[in-house]
Write an enzyme that holds these catalytic residues in place. Structure first.
Site, PDB file in Angstrom:
ATOM      1  CE1 TYR A   1      -3.676   2.485   0.419  1.00 37.24           C
ATOM      2  CE2 TYR A   1      -2.444   3.315   2.298  1.00 37.24           C
ATOM      3  CZ  TYR A   1      -3.464   3.456   1.383  1.00 37.24           C
ATOM      4  OH  TYR A   1      -4.281   4.561   1.413  1.00 37.24           O
TER       5      TYR A   1
ATOM      6  CB  CYS B   1      -5.134  12.563   8.496  1.00 32.71           C
ATOM      7  SG  CYS B   1      -5.193  10.936   9.260  1.00 32.71           S
TER       8      CYS B   1
ATOM      9  CD  GLU C   1      -9.829   6.472   6.823  1.00 37.93           C
ATOM     10  OE1 GLU C   1      -9.971   5.372   7.404  1.00 37.93           O
ATOM     11  OE2 GLU C   1      -8.723   6.912   6.472  1.00 37.93           O
TER      12      GLU C   1
ATOM     13  CG  ASP D   1      -4.388   8.216  -0.337  1.00 34.24           C
ATOM     14  OD1 ASP D   1      -5.281   8.693  -1.057  1.00 34.24           O
ATOM     15  OD2 ASP D   1      -4.152   8.611   0.817  1.00 34.24           O
TER      16      ASP D   1
ATOM     17  CG  ASP E   1      -2.671  13.249   4.172  1.00 32.98           C
ATOM     18  OD1 ASP E   1      -2.683  13.529   2.964  1.00 32.98           O
ATOM     19  OD2 ASP E   1      -3.367  12.348   4.680  1.00 32.98           O
TER      20      ASP E   1
ATOM     21  NE  ARG F   1     -10.190   8.365   2.813  1.00 32.91           N
ATOM     22  CZ  ARG F   1      -9.098   8.875   3.367  1.00 32.91           C
ATOM     23  NH1 ARG F   1      -7.913   8.378   3.063  1.00 32.91           N
ATOM     24  NH2 ARG F   1      -9.178   9.890   4.199  1.00 32.91           N
TER      25      ARG F   1
ATOM     26  CG  ASP G   1      -4.662  12.698  -1.642  1.00 29.02           C
ATOM     27  OD1 ASP G   1      -4.705  11.846  -0.749  1.00 29.02           O
ATOM     28  OD2 ASP G   1      -3.738  13.527  -1.723  1.00 29.02           O
TER      29      ASP G   1
ATOM     30  CD  GLU H   1      -9.370  11.519   0.282  1.00 29.16           C
ATOM     31  OE1 GLU H   1      -9.347  12.557   0.968  1.00 29.16           O
ATOM     32  OE2 GLU H   1      -8.534  10.598   0.408  1.00 29.16           O
TER      33      GLU H   1
ATOM     34  CG  HIS I   1      -7.904   4.709  -1.765  1.00 29.37           C
ATOM     35  ND1 HIS I   1      -7.884   5.952  -1.219  1.00 29.37           N
ATOM     36  CD2 HIS I   1      -6.913   4.015  -1.159  1.00 29.37           C
ATOM     37  CE1 HIS I   1      -6.928   6.020  -0.303  1.00 29.37           C
ATOM     38  NE2 HIS I   1      -6.309   4.864  -0.258  1.00 29.37           N
TER      39      HIS I   1
ATOM     40  CG  ASN J   1      -6.718   3.119   7.403  1.00 31.51           C
ATOM     41  OD1 ASN J   1      -5.633   2.629   7.685  1.00 31.51           O
ATOM     42  ND2 ASN J   1      -6.902   4.420   7.312  1.00 31.51           N
TER      43      ASN J   1
END
Length: 297
Positions: A48, A126, A191, A89, A62, A161, A91, A118, A116, A213
């Site tokens: 990952y 985060c 999430e 990821d 982040d 996500r 985003d 989101e 993924h 996660n």
């Protein structure tokens, strides 16, 4: 030696087959290409690549500061070092729907097995921090439709996500997960689930693979692989674990050098030169030049 011996298409097909097996796949987070090789050597199922880790690697929080180019380049460097499938990821997809489609194609070209996307509002944060905001449902669905439309390899895993649990509650997360699947998402990443029962509720709502996660210092309990298997999860990620371990060890090491004036007392905590060279497959480079590895450790 050098890079992976399997093609990106093969790694994507492998991931699809493993997801169909029904067993839980374990994907620790790699913080650099060498750690991806270590993950493979230790027998895990995949790698990952965390957006939080990529940001931290650049010394940034982040909050959506990294660009599609930075993420794609670094993710590709990591993915090419392992025969395992790598998921990154991505985003919010780095822009409008057309940007999401382009992001997916860039990740395909870089050798990733999936990503993924989101539903947070930019600037994001985060997933386990308070104060998140999510986009409306239609915007979230547009992002996933664009990702699906953009990919050229049907085995490239497009995962949706959703961060809406922390904003509007579990029922909203269930509804959004269903809508994201209807929009074409191959898998769902719910999430910041607060408990095992919340994962169970998502599992009952959709019939696509689910990602759990297991990040430290987050909103939920750190469940075991067996507990996640029993809940019907398909992938578990440990996104920042290796970075936190490495940085914790680095902090302790620097403190000891400051206190003792030498690193001599740290040797038993270090990866040895022999272990590093073995992980790098140093000896195999003699294929090119017999003088590369002609010494004893």
């Amino acid at each position: 030696m050098l890079y992976t011996t399997t093609t990106a298409a093969d790694r994507r097909a492998t991931l699809r087959a493993e997801l169909a097996s029904g067993r839980l796949l374990r994907f620790p987070g790699a913080f650099n290409p060498l750690s991806a090789r270590l993950i493979e050597a230790k027998g895990f199922d995949g790698v990952y690549i965390s957006g939080a880790v990529l940001s931290a690697d650049l010394g940034l929080p982040d909050i959506g500061l990294t660009t599609a180019t930075e993420v794609t380049q670094r993710a590709g460097q990591i993915a090419r070092m392992t025969n395992l499938p790598a998921i990154v990821d991505a985003d919010t997809g780095f822009g409008e729907p057309m940007n999401v489609a382009r992001t997916v194609q860039g990740l395909e070209d870089a050798g990733l097995a999936g990503c993924h996307i989101e539903d947070q509002v930019n600037p994001k944060r985060c997933g386990h921090l308070d104060g998140k905001s999510v986009v409306d449902e239609e915007t979230a669905l547009q992002r996933i439709r664009a990702a699906v439309d953009g990919r050229r390899d049907p085995n490239f895993l497009v995962m949706a996500r959703t961060d809406i649990r922390a904003v509007d509650g579990l029922a909203a997360a269930v509804d959004r997960a269903k809508a994201l699947v209807d929009a074409g998402a191959d898998a769902i990443f719910p999430e910041a689930m607060a408990s095992a029962s919340e994962f169970e509720a998502i599992r009952e709502a959709v019939d696509v693979p689910l990602l759990a996660n297991m990040t430290e210092f987050g909103k939920g309990e750190l469940l075991t692989a067996q507990q996640l298997t029993d809940l019907g999860m398909n992938i578990v990620i440990y996104p920042v674990t290796l970075l936190r371990l490495a940085m914790g060890a680095a902090m302790a090491g620097l403190d000891e050098i400051t206190a003792e004036g030498t690193q001599a007392g740290l040797l038993d905590r270090m990866q040895t030169r022999a272990e590093l060279y073995d992980l790098l497959d140093y000896a195999s480079y003699n294929h090119f030049d017999a003088d590369v590895f002609n010494f004893r450790l």
